[in-house]
Design a protein around this motif. Structure first.
Motif, PDB file in Angstrom:
ATOM      1  N   TRP A 201      11.154  -7.274   0.584  1.00  0.00           N
ATOM      2  CA  TRP A 201      10.792  -5.867   0.416  1.00  0.00           C
ATOM      3  C   TRP A 201      11.080  -5.782   2.205  1.00  0.00           C
ATOM      4  N   ASP A 202      10.582  -7.160   2.982  1.00  0.00           N
ATOM      5  CA  ASP A 202      11.109  -7.122   4.622  1.00  0.00           C
ATOM      6  C   ASP A 202       9.360  -6.568   4.828  1.00  0.00           C
ATOM      7  N   SER A 203       8.376  -7.450   4.582  1.00  0.00           N
ATOM      8  CA  SER A 203       7.486  -5.982   4.172  1.00  0.00           C
ATOM      9  C   SER A 203       6.499  -6.519   6.314  1.00  0.00           C
ATOM     10  N   GLU A 204       6.810  -7.451   6.442  1.00  0.00           N
ATOM     11  CA  GLU A 204       6.275  -7.340   8.225  1.00  0.00           C
ATOM     12  C   GLU A 204       6.701  -5.932   8.357  1.00  0.00           C
ATOM     13  N   LEU A 223       1.302  -6.217  -0.661  1.00  0.00           N
ATOM     14  CA  LEU A 223       3.149  -6.241   0.137  1.00  0.00           C
ATOM     15  C   LEU A 223       3.720  -8.415   0.133  1.00  0.00           C
ATOM     16  N   ASP A 224       2.777  -9.062   0.069  1.00  0.00           N
ATOM     17  CA  ASP A 224       2.628 -10.658  -0.592  1.00  0.00           C
ATOM     18  C   ASP A 224       2.386 -10.469   1.490  1.00  0.00           C
ATOM     19  N   ILE A 225       1.653  -9.877   2.239  1.00  0.00           N
ATOM     20  CA  ILE A 225       1.240 -10.261   3.614  1.00  0.00           C
ATOM     21  C   ILE A 225      -0.265  -9.316   3.408  1.00  0.00           C
ATOM     22  N   PRO A 226      -0.857 -10.023   4.690  1.00  0.00           N
ATOM     23  CA  PRO A 226      -2.008  -9.756   4.549  1.00  0.00           C
ATOM     24  C   PRO A 226      -1.758  -8.230   4.925  1.00  0.00           C
ATOM     25  N   GLY A 227      -3.179  -7.381   4.514  1.00  0.00           N
ATOM     26  CA  GLY A 227      -3.247  -5.772   4.601  1.00  0.00           C
ATOM     27  C   GLY A 227      -4.845  -5.762   5.201  1.00  0.00           C
ATOM     28  N   MET A 241     -16.784 -10.212  -2.107  1.00  0.00           N
ATOM     29  CA  MET A 241     -14.974 -10.912  -1.803  1.00  0.00           C
ATOM     30  C   MET A 241     -14.647 -11.426  -0.409  1.00  0.00           C
ATOM     31  N   MET A 242     -14.761 -12.524  -0.248  1.00  0.00           N
ATOM     32  CA  MET A 242     -14.229 -13.509   1.194  1.00  0.00           C
ATOM     33  C   MET A 242     -12.984 -13.170   1.055  1.00  0.00           C
ATOM     34  N   LEU A 243     -13.180 -14.501   2.637  1.00  0.00           N
ATOM     35  CA  LEU A 243     -11.056 -14.956   2.779  1.00  0.00           C
ATOM     36  C   LEU A 243     -11.488 -16.638   3.926  1.00  0.00           C
TER      37      LEU A 243
END
Length: 435
Positions: A201-204, A223-227, A241-243
């Motif tokens: 997708w060229d997500s960045e 997007l397979d990157i953080p949102g 929910m935790m990260l």
């Protein structure tokens, strides 16, 4: 908290709308995938898409009555069909019997009802000739997949994807929310062979364009990157929910009956009280609920779905202040209950109605007044002597620090009864509270 969009966590409840060609077969929005339909076979629904009862003002009114603060509509689902007059494809609503852009009236209807505007947009496209066939594509089992893929160029599809997102975020004014769906690279399951993700997708670059066009928008995590927030789907998280040990903003995506699109013969509808318990459970853990409806092929919301929305709305009319702007509490709720807290008000959502007494650990001496939220009728506070022995007509004591509340025998006639506790000055309030 999403700093540039504080409305999101304060709202707590939104409506998801899955609507497109798949409303005509009426047997799940993944019907093209499930039945391995070719583009040509699926085309029969394109030629017959005529939603003569489509009235987004009715959708918006139903959402607002249910207490929802935002709505998210599928501008394009995985089948590639577009609800707006995209300049980049002929596979769009304007070329069906509908004959018009269906996004403009949707956006206008939401704004008229004071609702935030959300778009869903699929990263996947089973119609586009350059989207390569993979393990979730309807043609995954075709005999000549390799030769079919030899002429496909994901770079050309990627350009199309970015171009359509640019259209959506340039032509409809302020858009508050964008839900991308979905990435599936490296998942490990055999059925996801050839899965696609951030590189495809060229997500960045895609996310950067979104931020440039709509600086105040919030974007999900697919997007397979953080949102800006994460999106558990079809399950209720067991806790916040935790990260990396830090709580994150989240929103549970849930259906009324297990299907996102209109599914005529699926009768597995959740009860209104279950839906409300799911909402409460999420808010008690710091999350939102995005609850889905799937309008019919004629464009109206199924009466069964409307009944669910109405039931939620009836409860929200009396209990919304235990939801809007509320969040987790530092106190621990007893079994069969959930706490939400908003400033100095603690809300006890009773999933089961006890006989006469409910015991609240750690709250002794911290509450100055209590009432049933549905009618503001007083309930009585007690602190039982921990040493008190149970006898024939005398209940035993509770652990030190326990507040006991005496309840009426008759359960209030609401889906989930709620107690509103007014905390004494100096009692802990919700972390990050802005009240």
């Amino acid at each position: 908290m999403i700093q540039h969009a504080p409305w999101f966590e304060e709202a707590r409840l939104g409506m998801f709308v899955h609507w497109g060609l798949y409303a005509l077969p009426a047997r799940h929005e993944w019907v093209m995938n499930r039945e391995e339909l070719s583009v040509e076979a699926y085309g029969q629904y394109f030629r017959r898409f005529d939603p003569d009862l489509y009235d987004p003002c009715e959708w918006a009114r139903a959402a607002r009555y249910a207490g929802m603060k935002y709505v998210v509509l599928t501008t394009k689902h995985h089948d590639g069909f577009c609800l707006w007059d995209s300049a980049l494809t002929e596979y769009k609503a304007t070329n069906t019997p509908a004959g018009r852009d269906l996004i403009t009236p949707y956006v206008e209807a939401l704004r008229a009802e004071g609702l935030k505007v959300g778009f869903y947009h699929s990263l996947v496209d089973w119609h586009h000739p350059h989207f390569t066939i993979d393990g979730v594509h309807p043609q995954r089992n075709a005999a000549d997949v390799e030769s079919m893929n030899s002429g496909r160029d994901m770079a050309r599809y990627r350009e199309y994807l970015h171009g359509q997102v640019r259209e959506l975020l340039s032509n409809y004014g302020t858009i508050d929310y964008l839900f991308f769906d979905f990435s599936y690279a490296g998942l490990g399951q055999e059925e996801f062979w050839g899965g696609k993700g951030r590189k495809d997708w060229d997500s960045e670059a895609l996310l950067a364009m979104v931020r440039e066009l709509q600086p105040g928008i919030i974007v999900n995590d697919r997007l397979d990157i953080p949102g800006d927030f994460i999106t558990p789907e079809q399950y209720q998280p067991a806790g916040p929910m935790m990260l990396d040990g830090v709580p994150v903003t989240w929103e549970a995506c849930q259906t009324l009956n297990g299907s996102w699109g209109y599914d005529r013969d699926n009768l597995d509808y959740k009860s209104v009280d279950m839906l409300i318990r799911m909402l409460v459970d999420g808010v008690s853990k710091g999350g939102n609920l995005l609850l889905n409806v799937g309008p019919t092929g004629r464009g109206n919301i199924d009466p069964r779905a409307l009944a669910s929305l109405h039931g939620i709305g009836e409860w929200m009319k009396l209990h919304s202040r235990a939801i809007y702007g509320a969040g987790p509490s530092q106190f621990t709720a007893p079994p069969d209950a959930r706490y939400t807290q908003r400033g100095d008000r603690l809300y006890v959502h009773l999933f089961a109605w006890p006989f006469e007494y409910v015991h609240l650990p750690g709250l002794a001496g911290k509450v100055e007044y209590a009432q049933l939220l549905n009618d503001a009728s007083e309930v009585f506070l007690r602190e039982l002597d921990p040493q008190q022995q149970a006898m024939n007509m005398t209940p035993g004591g509770q652990p030190p620090g326990t507040l006991t509340i005496k309840l009426p025998v008759q359960r209030p006639d609401v889906a989930v009864p709620v107690l509103e506790l007014f905390l004494k000055p100096g009692a802990p309030v919700e972390q990050g509270d802005r009240a």
